[in-house]
Design a protein around this motif. Structure first.
Motif, PDB file in Angstrom:
ATOM      1  N   LEU A 137       0.815  -1.211   0.000  1.00  0.00           N
ATOM      2  CA  LEU A 137       0.000   0.000   0.000  1.00  0.00           C
ATOM      3  C   LEU A 137       0.850   1.264   0.000  1.00  0.00           C
ATOM      4  CD1 LEU A 137      -2.804  -1.027   2.538  1.00  0.00           C
ATOM      5  CD2 LEU A 137      -3.046  -0.732   0.066  1.00  0.00           C
ATOM      6  N   GLU A 138       1.982   1.227   0.688  1.00  0.00           N
ATOM      7  CA  GLU A 138       2.775   2.442   0.867  1.00  0.00           C
ATOM      8  C   GLU A 138       3.887   2.616  -0.167  1.00  0.00           C
ATOM      9  OE1 GLU A 138       4.179   2.337   4.859  1.00  0.00           O
ATOM     10  OE2 GLU A 138       2.187   2.648   5.753  1.00  0.00           O
ATOM     11  N   ASN A 139       4.483   1.515  -0.580  1.00  0.00           N
ATOM     12  CA  ASN A 139       5.628   1.616  -1.498  1.00  0.00           C
ATOM     13  C   ASN A 139       5.692   0.343  -2.342  1.00  0.00           C
ATOM     14  OD1 ASN A 139       8.090   1.870  -2.813  1.00  0.00           O
ATOM     15  ND2 ASN A 139       9.163   2.706  -1.031  1.00  0.00           N
ATOM     16  N   TYR A 140       5.033   0.371  -3.492  1.00  0.00           N
ATOM     17  CA  TYR A 140       4.952  -0.830  -4.314  1.00  0.00           C
ATOM     18  C   TYR A 140       6.332  -1.293  -4.773  1.00  0.00           C
ATOM     19  CZ  TYR A 140       3.986  -4.050  -8.101  1.00  0.00           C
ATOM     20  OH  TYR A 140       3.979  -5.158  -8.898  1.00  0.00           O
ATOM     21  N   GLU A 141       7.218  -0.357  -5.135  1.00  0.00           N
ATOM     22  CA  GLU A 141       8.543  -0.729  -5.630  1.00  0.00           C
ATOM     23  C   GLU A 141       9.315  -1.512  -4.578  1.00  0.00           C
ATOM     24  OE1 GLU A 141       9.619  -0.542  -8.634  1.00  0.00           O
ATOM     25  OE2 GLU A 141       7.782   0.448  -9.308  1.00  0.00           O
ATOM     26  N   GLU A 142       9.185  -1.100  -3.326  1.00  0.00           N
ATOM     27  CA  GLU A 142       9.872  -1.820  -2.247  1.00  0.00           C
ATOM     28  C   GLU A 142       9.250  -3.197  -2.038  1.00  0.00           C
ATOM     29  OE1 GLU A 142      12.891  -2.185   0.648  1.00  0.00           O
ATOM     30  OE2 GLU A 142      12.561  -0.811  -1.047  1.00  0.00           O
ATOM     31  N   TYR A 143       7.918  -3.244  -2.114  1.00  0.00           N
ATOM     32  CA  TYR A 143       7.226  -4.537  -2.008  1.00  0.00           C
ATOM     33  C   TYR A 143       7.663  -5.478  -3.130  1.00  0.00           C
ATOM     34  CZ  TYR A 143       3.530  -7.723  -3.504  1.00  0.00           C
ATOM     35  OH  TYR A 143       2.845  -8.815  -3.958  1.00  0.00           O
ATOM     36  N   ALA A 144       7.710  -4.974  -4.358  1.00  0.00           N
ATOM     37  CA  ALA A 144       8.098  -5.788  -5.505  1.00  0.00           C
ATOM     38  C   ALA A 144       9.540  -6.269  -5.364  1.00  0.00           C
ATOM     39  CB  ALA A 144       7.912  -5.003  -6.798  1.00  0.00           C
ATOM     40  N   ARG A 145      10.406  -5.423  -4.822  1.00  0.00           N
ATOM     41  CA  ARG A 145      11.811  -5.810  -4.638  1.00  0.00           C
ATOM     42  C   ARG A 145      11.921  -6.967  -3.655  1.00  0.00           C
ATOM     43  NH1 ARG A 145      16.345  -4.765  -1.547  1.00  0.00           N
ATOM     44  NH2 ARG A 145      15.111  -3.620  -0.009  1.00  0.00           N
ATOM     45  N   HIS A 146      11.182  -6.885  -2.538  1.00  0.00           N
ATOM     46  CA  HIS A 146      11.183  -7.975  -1.546  1.00  0.00           C
ATOM     47  C   HIS A 146      10.631  -9.264  -2.169  1.00  0.00           C
ATOM     48  CE1 HIS A 146      12.180  -5.188   1.675  1.00  0.00           C
ATOM     49  NE2 HIS A 146      12.170  -6.201   2.546  1.00  0.00           N
ATOM     50  N   ALA A 147       9.546  -9.130  -2.922  1.00  0.00           N
ATOM     51  CA  ALA A 147       8.922 -10.312  -3.530  1.00  0.00           C
ATOM     52  C   ALA A 147       9.865 -10.968  -4.524  1.00  0.00           C
ATOM     53  CB  ALA A 147       7.612  -9.911  -4.205  1.00  0.00           C
ATOM     54  N   ARG A 148      10.600 -10.169  -5.292  1.00  0.00           N
ATOM     55  CA  ARG A 148      11.554 -10.730  -6.264  1.00  0.00           C
ATOM     56  C   ARG A 148      12.710 -11.436  -5.556  1.00  0.00           C
ATOM     57  NH1 ARG A 148      10.176  -6.115  -9.553  1.00  0.00           N
ATOM     58  NH2 ARG A 148      11.742  -4.853  -8.482  1.00  0.00           N
ATOM     59  N   ILE A 149      13.143 -10.877  -4.433  1.00  0.00           N
ATOM     60  CA  ILE A 149      14.224 -11.520  -3.675  1.00  0.00           C
ATOM     61  C   ILE A 149      13.773 -12.896  -3.181  1.00  0.00           C
ATOM     62  CG2 ILE A 149      15.577 -11.402  -1.537  1.00  0.00           C
ATOM     63  CD1 ILE A 149      15.695  -8.363  -1.906  1.00  0.00           C
ATOM     64  N   TYR A 150      12.556 -12.975  -2.616  1.00  0.00           N
ATOM     65  CA  TYR A 150      12.020 -14.264  -2.158  1.00  0.00           C
ATOM     66  C   TYR A 150      11.899 -15.241  -3.335  1.00  0.00           C
ATOM     67  CZ  TYR A 150      10.743 -13.294   2.721  1.00  0.00           C
ATOM     68  OH  TYR A 150      10.772 -13.045   4.078  1.00  0.00           O
ATOM     69  N   THR A 151      11.431 -14.725  -4.464  1.00  0.00           N
ATOM     70  CA  THR A 151      11.270 -15.581  -5.652  1.00  0.00           C
ATOM     71  C   THR A 151      12.610 -16.141  -6.092  1.00  0.00           C
ATOM     72  OG1 THR A 151       9.340 -14.312  -6.395  1.00  0.00           O
ATOM     73  CG2 THR A 151      10.482 -15.642  -8.042  1.00  0.00           C
ATOM     74  N   GLY A 152      13.631 -15.295  -6.124  1.00  0.00           N
ATOM     75  CA  GLY A 152      14.950 -15.750  -6.567  1.00  0.00           C
ATOM     76  C   GLY A 152      15.590 -16.741  -5.625  1.00  0.00           C
ATOM     77  N   ILE A 153      15.294 -16.608  -4.318  1.00  0.00           N
ATOM     78  CA  ILE A 153      15.926 -17.486  -3.325  1.00  0.00           C
ATOM     79  C   ILE A 153      15.167 -18.803  -3.162  1.00  0.00           C
ATOM     80  CG2 ILE A 153      16.498 -17.734  -0.876  1.00  0.00           C
ATOM     81  CD1 ILE A 153      17.031 -14.729  -0.801  1.00  0.00           C
ATOM     82  N   HIS A 154      13.837 -18.737  -3.065  1.00  0.00           N
ATOM     83  CA  HIS A 154      13.052 -19.909  -2.664  1.00  0.00           C
ATOM     84  C   HIS A 154      12.328 -20.615  -3.813  1.00  0.00           C
ATOM     85  CE1 HIS A 154      13.762 -18.842   1.514  1.00  0.00           C
ATOM     86  NE2 HIS A 154      13.333 -17.613   1.267  1.00  0.00           N
ATOM     87  N   ALA A 155      11.877 -19.869  -4.815  1.00  0.00           N
ATOM     88  CA  ALA A 155      11.085 -20.488  -5.886  1.00  0.00           C
ATOM     89  C   ALA A 155      11.976 -21.279  -6.830  1.00  0.00           C
ATOM     90  CB  ALA A 155      10.312 -19.425  -6.666  1.00  0.00           C
ATOM     91  N   LYS A 156      11.439 -22.359  -7.326  1.00  0.00           N
ATOM     92  CA  LYS A 156      12.152 -23.162  -8.318  1.00  0.00           C
ATOM     93  C   LYS A 156      12.165 -22.402  -9.640  1.00  0.00           C
ATOM     94  CE  LYS A 156      12.015 -27.728 -10.517  1.00  0.00           C
ATOM     95  NZ  LYS A 156      11.251 -28.989 -10.637  1.00  0.00           N
ATOM     96  N   PRO A 157      13.315 -22.338 -10.312  1.00  0.00           N
ATOM     97  CA  PRO A 157      13.365 -21.605 -11.595  1.00  0.00           C
ATOM     98  C   PRO A 157      12.408 -22.206 -12.605  1.00  0.00           C
ATOM     99  CG  PRO A 157      15.577 -22.109 -10.808  1.00  0.00           C
ATOM    100  CD  PRO A 157      14.623 -22.878  -9.942  1.00  0.00           C
ATOM    101  N   LYS A 158      11.798 -21.338 -13.372  1.00  0.00           N
ATOM    102  CA  LYS A 158      10.889 -21.792 -14.424  1.00  0.00           C
ATOM    103  C   LYS A 158      11.685 -22.518 -15.489  1.00  0.00           C
ATOM    104  CE  LYS A 158       7.510 -20.027 -17.747  1.00  0.00           C
ATOM    105  NZ  LYS A 158       6.822 -18.825 -18.263  1.00  0.00           N
ATOM    106  N   PRO A 159      11.273 -23.725 -15.888  1.00  0.00           N
ATOM    107  CA  PRO A 159      12.025 -24.475 -16.906  1.00  0.00           C
ATOM    108  C   PRO A 159      12.034 -23.756 -18.237  1.00  0.00           C
ATOM    109  CG  PRO A 159       9.887 -25.505 -16.482  1.00  0.00           C
ATOM    110  CD  PRO A 159      10.062 -24.428 -15.449  1.00  0.00           C
ATOM    111  N   LYS A 160      13.163 -23.841 -18.932  1.00  0.00           N
ATOM    112  CA  LYS A 160      13.300 -23.214 -20.232  1.00  0.00           C
ATOM    113  C   LYS A 160      13.615 -24.273 -21.275  1.00  0.00           C
ATOM    114  CE  LYS A 160      14.978 -18.835 -18.323  1.00  0.00           C
ATOM    115  NZ  LYS A 160      16.073 -17.831 -18.348  1.00  0.00           N
ATOM    116  N   PHE A 161      13.376 -23.946 -22.529  1.00  0.00           N
ATOM    117  CA  PHE A 161      13.698 -24.863 -23.624  1.00  0.00           C
ATOM    118  C   PHE A 161      15.209 -24.996 -23.731  1.00  0.00           C
ATOM    119  CE2 PHE A 161       9.543 -23.219 -25.028  1.00  0.00           C
ATOM    120  CZ  PHE A 161       8.878 -24.419 -25.124  1.00  0.00           C
ATOM    121  N   LYS A 162      15.661 -26.181 -24.065  1.00  0.00           N
ATOM    122  CA  LYS A 162      17.083 -26.396 -24.263  1.00  0.00           C
ATOM    123  C   LYS A 162      17.529 -25.732 -25.553  1.00  0.00           C
ATOM    124  CE  LYS A 162      17.187 -30.836 -21.813  1.00  0.00           C
ATOM    125  NZ  LYS A 162      17.512 -32.277 -21.928  1.00  0.00           N
ATOM    126  N   SER A 163      18.615 -24.990 -25.461  1.00  0.00           N
ATOM    127  CA  SER A 163      19.099 -24.278 -26.643  1.00  0.00           C
ATOM    128  C   SER A 163      19.519 -25.247 -27.734  1.00  0.00           C
ATOM    129  CB  SER A 163      20.279 -23.370 -26.267  1.00  0.00           C
ATOM    130  OG  SER A 163      21.325 -24.154 -25.702  1.00  0.00           O
TER     131      SER A 163
END
Length: 268
Positions: A137-163
């Motif tokens: 509610l107060e600072n979306y950019e800060e919220y998004a930054r925290h959410a991206r950090i959690y995503t990068g640390i805890h979430a499994k990377p999205k699978p990509k096609f093999k080059s």
């Protein structure tokens, strides 16, 4: 927690039908897994929607079905740590579909789609994670930054096609396109062999330079080919011979006409 043994037969039948449908045609960004011996726990891997702080991450969640399901709603939990206003630190999900807006006619597909939509549009007014709700509610950019950090640390990377696979497919496509272009240029059937005269290299003495940069190199003259009366190809020499023969035949015919007229006059 319920199991297949204490769930009503009609509920088990309905769940089996829904799970089969989810397996054959899963919702966008959602993959479902289940234990065949226990339908009371439904697992799902949810891809973070594009354009959100959860993009490129895969989050695992579970739905726990109670013994009186579907009369009471399932409980939802995120097993992957996530920074979100409506998801508690223990993973519990707060969404109206799983609470006051629950309807026994709602299926698992609807529930899973609503949970993924929650990642797109959070509701900070009913936050289970107060820090995330206040920050949103107060600072979306800060919220998004925290959410991206959690995503990068805890979430499994999205699978990509093999080059490599993409490269191989692209190479095959280019080869097929090249062959098609050659066939169209040479007027050969697709997949057919190139005609022998085109496959054999021309002798240097018979090659003429046309429109190239090597203008100093004289082009070898190509003799003109004419088609005779019989349809066979003839050279200019043979064509001349034919003209002489035709002229001689015409002279002989004229002589015969003159001789015939002389004979007629003698008779008179």
């Amino acid at each position: 927690m319920a199991t297949n043994e204490n769930l009503p037969p009609n509920v088990i039948k309905q769940l089996a039908k829904e799970l089969k449908s989810l397996d054959e045609s899963p919702p966008e960004g959602i993959k479902v897994g289940v234990n065949d011996d226990d339908f009371s726990t439904i697992f799902a891997d949810i891809e973070g929607p594009a354009g959100t702080p959860y993009e490129n991450g895969v989050f695992r969640m579970k739905l726990l079905l109670s013994h009186d399901f579907p009369h009471s709603p399932p409980k939802g939990y995120f097993l992957t740590k996530i920074f979100h206003p409506n998801i508690a630190t223990n993973g519990e999900i707060c969404v109206n579909t799983l609470k006051k807006d629950w309807n026994p006619s709602l299926g698992l597909r609807h529930v899973l789609i609503v949970v993924r939509c929650l990642l797109i549009e959070p509701f900070p007014e009913s936050a289970l994670n107060e820090q995330a709700g206040k920050m949103l509610l107060e600072n979306y950019e800060e919220y998004a930054r925290h959410a991206r950090i959690y995503t990068g640390i805890h979430a499994k990377p999205k699978p990509k096609f093999k080059s490599g696979a993409i490269s191989e497919s692209t190479t095959a496509l280019n080869v097929d396109q090249t062959i098609t272009n050659m066939d169209q240029k040479n007027n050969t059937p697709s997949g057919g062999a190139i005609p022998l005269p085109l496959a054999q290299p021309l002798a240097p003495s018979a090659t003429a330079t046309r429109g190239g940069n090597n203008q100093d190199q004289p082009a070898t003259a190509v003799p003109t080919v004419e088609i005779g009366i019989s349809g066979s190809a003839t050279t200019p020499a043979s064509a001349t011979t034919q003209k002489k023969e035709v002229g001689l035949a015409k002279v002989q015919a004229d002589r015969k006409k003159i001789d015939a007229r002389k004979k007629s006059l003698k008779r008179l």
